[in-house]
Design a protein around this motif. Sequence first.
Motif, PDB file in Angstrom:
ATOM      1  N   ASP A 177       0.811  -1.221   0.000  1.00  0.00           N
ATOM      2  CA  ASP A 177       0.000   0.000   0.000  1.00  0.00           C
ATOM      3  C   ASP A 177       0.841   1.266   0.000  1.00  0.00           C
ATOM      4  O   ASP A 177       0.325   2.339  -0.286  1.00  0.00           O
ATOM      5  CB  ASP A 177      -0.927   0.019   1.215  1.00  0.00           C
ATOM      6  CG  ASP A 177      -1.930  -1.137   1.190  1.00  0.00           C
ATOM      7  OD1 ASP A 177      -2.324  -1.532   0.070  1.00  0.00           O
ATOM      8  OD2 ASP A 177      -2.309  -1.626   2.257  1.00  0.00           O
ATOM      9  N   ARG A 178       2.115   1.156   0.321  1.00  0.00           N
ATOM     10  CA  ARG A 178       2.938   2.366   0.420  1.00  0.00           C
ATOM     11  C   ARG A 178       3.785   2.513  -0.837  1.00  0.00           C
ATOM     12  O   ARG A 178       4.634   1.679  -1.137  1.00  0.00           O
ATOM     13  CB  ARG A 178       3.864   2.297   1.648  1.00  0.00           C
ATOM     14  CG  ARG A 178       4.588   3.623   1.917  1.00  0.00           C
ATOM     15  CD  ARG A 178       5.419   3.533   3.190  1.00  0.00           C
ATOM     16  NE  ARG A 178       6.568   2.655   3.038  1.00  0.00           N
ATOM     17  CZ  ARG A 178       7.723   3.039   2.485  1.00  0.00           C
ATOM     18  NH1 ARG A 178       7.874   4.255   2.015  1.00  0.00           N
ATOM     19  NH2 ARG A 178       8.725   2.175   2.411  1.00  0.00           N
ATOM     20  N   PRO A 179       3.565   3.605  -1.622  1.00  0.00           N
ATOM     21  CA  PRO A 179       4.369   3.818  -2.833  1.00  0.00           C
ATOM     22  C   PRO A 179       5.837   3.994  -2.485  1.00  0.00           C
ATOM     23  O   PRO A 179       6.195   4.386  -1.361  1.00  0.00           O
ATOM     24  CB  PRO A 179       3.780   5.102  -3.423  1.00  0.00           C
ATOM     25  CG  PRO A 179       2.420   5.220  -2.824  1.00  0.00           C
ATOM     26  CD  PRO A 179       2.546   4.642  -1.446  1.00  0.00           C
ATOM     27  N   VAL A 180       6.693   3.704  -3.464  1.00  0.00           N
ATOM     28  CA  VAL A 180       8.130   3.799  -3.246  1.00  0.00           C
ATOM     29  C   VAL A 180       8.706   4.831  -4.211  1.00  0.00           C
ATOM     30  O   VAL A 180       8.258   4.949  -5.354  1.00  0.00           O
ATOM     31  CB  VAL A 180       8.795   2.419  -3.439  1.00  0.00           C
ATOM     32  CG1 VAL A 180       8.585   1.896  -4.851  1.00  0.00           C
ATOM     33  CG2 VAL A 180      10.266   2.465  -3.093  1.00  0.00           C
ATOM     34  N   SER A 181       9.672   5.589  -3.768  1.00  0.00           N
ATOM     35  CA  SER A 181      10.330   6.566  -4.638  1.00  0.00           C
ATOM     36  C   SER A 181      11.469   5.894  -5.389  1.00  0.00           C
ATOM     37  O   SER A 181      11.908   4.797  -5.028  1.00  0.00           O
ATOM     38  CB  SER A 181      10.872   7.728  -3.806  1.00  0.00           C
ATOM     39  OG  SER A 181      11.931   7.271  -2.977  1.00  0.00           O
ATOM     40  N   ALA A 182      11.964   6.559  -6.419  1.00  0.00           N
ATOM     41  CA  ALA A 182      13.085   6.001  -7.182  1.00  0.00           C
ATOM     42  C   ALA A 182      14.306   5.862  -6.290  1.00  0.00           C
ATOM     43  O   ALA A 182      15.058   4.884  -6.395  1.00  0.00           O
ATOM     44  CB  ALA A 182      13.389   6.896  -8.378  1.00  0.00           C
ATOM     45  N   ALA A 183      14.514   6.816  -5.383  1.00  0.00           N
ATOM     46  CA  ALA A 183      15.668   6.756  -4.485  1.00  0.00           C
ATOM     47  C   ALA A 183      15.574   5.544  -3.567  1.00  0.00           C
ATOM     48  O   ALA A 183      16.571   4.849  -3.320  1.00  0.00           O
ATOM     49  CB  ALA A 183      15.757   8.049  -3.671  1.00  0.00           C
ATOM     50  N   GLU A 184      14.374   5.269  -3.065  1.00  0.00           N
ATOM     51  CA  GLU A 184      14.192   4.097  -2.206  1.00  0.00           C
ATOM     52  C   GLU A 184      14.374   2.809  -2.993  1.00  0.00           C
ATOM     53  O   GLU A 184      14.969   1.841  -2.504  1.00  0.00           O
ATOM     54  CB  GLU A 184      12.795   4.120  -1.584  1.00  0.00           C
ATOM     55  CG  GLU A 184      12.545   5.205  -0.561  1.00  0.00           C
ATOM     56  CD  GLU A 184      11.112   5.154  -0.065  1.00  0.00           C
ATOM     57  OE1 GLU A 184      10.872   4.527   0.986  1.00  0.00           O
ATOM     58  OE2 GLU A 184      10.240   5.727  -0.744  1.00  0.00           O
ATOM     59  N   ALA A 185      13.841   2.795  -4.208  1.00  0.00           N
ATOM     60  CA  ALA A 185      13.877   1.574  -5.009  1.00  0.00           C
ATOM     61  C   ALA A 185      15.282   1.235  -5.471  1.00  0.00           C
ATOM     62  O   ALA A 185      15.591   0.055  -5.715  1.00  0.00           O
ATOM     63  CB  ALA A 185      12.962   1.712  -6.218  1.00  0.00           C
ATOM     64  N   ALA A 186      16.148   2.227  -5.613  1.00  0.00           N
ATOM     65  CA  ALA A 186      17.480   1.994  -6.167  1.00  0.00           C
ATOM     66  C   ALA A 186      18.265   0.964  -5.363  1.00  0.00           C
ATOM     67  O   ALA A 186      19.002   0.151  -5.937  1.00  0.00           O
ATOM     68  CB  ALA A 186      18.256   3.306  -6.226  1.00  0.00           C
ATOM     69  N   GLY A 187      18.124   1.002  -4.059  1.00  0.00           N
ATOM     70  CA  GLY A 187      18.872   0.053  -3.236  1.00  0.00           C
ATOM     71  C   GLY A 187      18.277  -1.332  -3.218  1.00  0.00           C
ATOM     72  O   GLY A 187      18.938  -2.295  -2.825  1.00  0.00           O
ATOM     73  N   THR A 188      17.012  -1.447  -3.637  1.00  0.00           N
ATOM     74  CA  THR A 188      16.303  -2.730  -3.605  1.00  0.00           C
ATOM     75  C   THR A 188      16.292  -3.428  -4.964  1.00  0.00           C
ATOM     76  O   THR A 188      16.437  -4.654  -5.049  1.00  0.00           O
ATOM     77  CB  THR A 188      14.846  -2.518  -3.136  1.00  0.00           C
ATOM     78  OG1 THR A 188      14.861  -1.884  -1.862  1.00  0.00           O
ATOM     79  CG2 THR A 188      14.101  -3.828  -3.063  1.00  0.00           C
ATOM     80  N   ALA A 189      16.134  -2.629  -6.030  1.00  0.00           N
ATOM     81  CA  ALA A 189      15.972  -3.201  -7.380  1.00  0.00           C
ATOM     82  C   ALA A 189      17.308  -3.631  -7.965  1.00  0.00           C
ATOM     83  O   ALA A 189      17.804  -3.060  -8.935  1.00  0.00           O
ATOM     84  CB  ALA A 189      15.289  -2.188  -8.296  1.00  0.00           C
ATOM     85  N   VAL A 190      17.883  -4.678  -7.367  1.00  0.00           N
ATOM     86  CA  VAL A 190      19.195  -5.157  -7.814  1.00  0.00           C
ATOM     87  C   VAL A 190      19.071  -6.354  -8.756  1.00  0.00           C
ATOM     88  O   VAL A 190      20.065  -6.873  -9.261  1.00  0.00           O
ATOM     89  CB  VAL A 190      20.079  -5.528  -6.604  1.00  0.00           C
ATOM     90  CG1 VAL A 190      20.341  -4.299  -5.749  1.00  0.00           C
ATOM     91  CG2 VAL A 190      19.454  -6.656  -5.789  1.00  0.00           C
ATOM     92  N   VAL A 191      17.837  -6.801  -8.992  1.00  0.00           N
ATOM     93  CA  VAL A 191      17.576  -7.857  -9.968  1.00  0.00           C
ATOM     94  C   VAL A 191      16.994  -7.182 -11.209  1.00  0.00           C
ATOM     95  O   VAL A 191      16.030  -6.428 -11.120  1.00  0.00           O
ATOM     96  CB  VAL A 191      16.575  -8.901  -9.433  1.00  0.00           C
ATOM     97  CG1 VAL A 191      16.275  -9.947 -10.510  1.00  0.00           C
ATOM     98  CG2 VAL A 191      17.104  -9.550  -8.166  1.00  0.00           C
ATOM     99  N   ASP A 192      17.592  -7.435 -12.351  1.00  0.00           N
ATOM    100  CA  ASP A 192      17.087  -6.801 -13.572  1.00  0.00           C
ATOM    101  C   ASP A 192      17.499  -7.624 -14.780  1.00  0.00           C
ATOM    102  O   ASP A 192      18.251  -8.590 -14.666  1.00  0.00           O
ATOM    103  CB  ASP A 192      17.621  -5.373 -13.700  1.00  0.00           C
ATOM    104  CG  ASP A 192      16.646  -4.467 -14.461  1.00  0.00           C
ATOM    105  OD1 ASP A 192      15.890  -4.985 -15.313  1.00  0.00           O
ATOM    106  OD2 ASP A 192      16.646  -3.252 -14.213  1.00  0.00           O
ATOM    107  N   PHE A 193      17.011  -7.203 -15.915  1.00  0.00           N
ATOM    108  CA  PHE A 193      17.336  -7.872 -17.169  1.00  0.00           C
ATOM    109  C   PHE A 193      18.679  -7.360 -17.684  1.00  0.00           C
ATOM    110  O   PHE A 193      19.177  -6.322 -17.242  1.00  0.00           O
ATOM    111  CB  PHE A 193      16.226  -7.638 -18.187  1.00  0.00           C
ATOM    112  CG  PHE A 193      14.954  -8.344 -17.828  1.00  0.00           C
ATOM    113  CD1 PHE A 193      14.570  -9.486 -18.499  1.00  0.00           C
ATOM    114  CD2 PHE A 193      14.148  -7.876 -16.797  1.00  0.00           C
ATOM    115  CE1 PHE A 193      13.408 -10.157 -18.166  1.00  0.00           C
ATOM    116  CE2 PHE A 193      12.980  -8.537 -16.445  1.00  0.00           C
ATOM    117  CZ  PHE A 193      12.603  -9.682 -17.129  1.00  0.00           C
TER     118      PHE A 193
END
Length: 284
Positions: A177-193
């Motif tokens: 329910d809580r949106p995430v900012s790009a700054a917050e996501a940067a440290g989490t989104a370490v899995v990608d194509f």
Amino acid sequence: MDLRQLETVVAVAEEGGFTAAARRLHTVQSTVSTVVRALERDLGAELFERTTHRVALTPAGKAFLPAARVALEAASQARATVDRARWQVTGEVRIGVMPGAWPEPHRALSALRRDHPGVRVLVRTAPPHQLREAVVTSTVDIVVAVAGCAPGDGLVSRPVRREEMVLVTAAGAGSADRPVSAAEAAGTAVVDFAPGWAIREATDRTFQSARVRRTVVHEVTDAPSAADLVRHDLGGCVLPVSVAAQFPDLTGRRFTRGGPTWNITATHASDPRPAVAAVLRHLT
């Protein structure tokens, strides 16, 4: 004997008279009579019994009428066949696709084959820099990619798919329910194509626009592999909403304002030939 004569005889028989047949054929009664008499002379037999009160088929006319109808139907089918051949779209269309940008090609291609069986489609997957060169040099007719990846003079783009993207994490790793900012996501989104893939392109753009740096630890080439890494809490991954929905056991978090968008376009020449235009209609 010609088709006009056959059509006239059928009209007289079905309308029950020369005057009514003339109205149906948008001509005058004398013309109908002249046409019928010319055919009767050619056949050597009268087709109608004429009285002051009615017009009826003779035995020869009754035998002739079904054959006349068959001949007119055959002529109509012949015209329709020629019309279809004249307007049938044929040709070869080359589509360049950024990896991952066209997840369900079978839908568009199946519909295209049904509607335009004479169109042959060749699909080539290539990284963005190769696609840009290919569409500019006309070695491909259409590029399906993240919006803005294939600009060029004389080219236009039309939307194929547009939707929101979300940060996908393991269940319990964050509140959906809580949106995430790009700054917050940067440290989490370490899995990608891998670089050059459509989802990676869209995600990288978002972090670059937010002037946020991130480090990709795990690179994959398909969504199930990404989901498996996320499921084992090895990091989060940014995915289009429709792709994230395939993994209901994971948590999808929306971005705050300015988050990534899955914006796929088809780029092509501004004056596409008929076969290319047919493919574009089914793509978009």
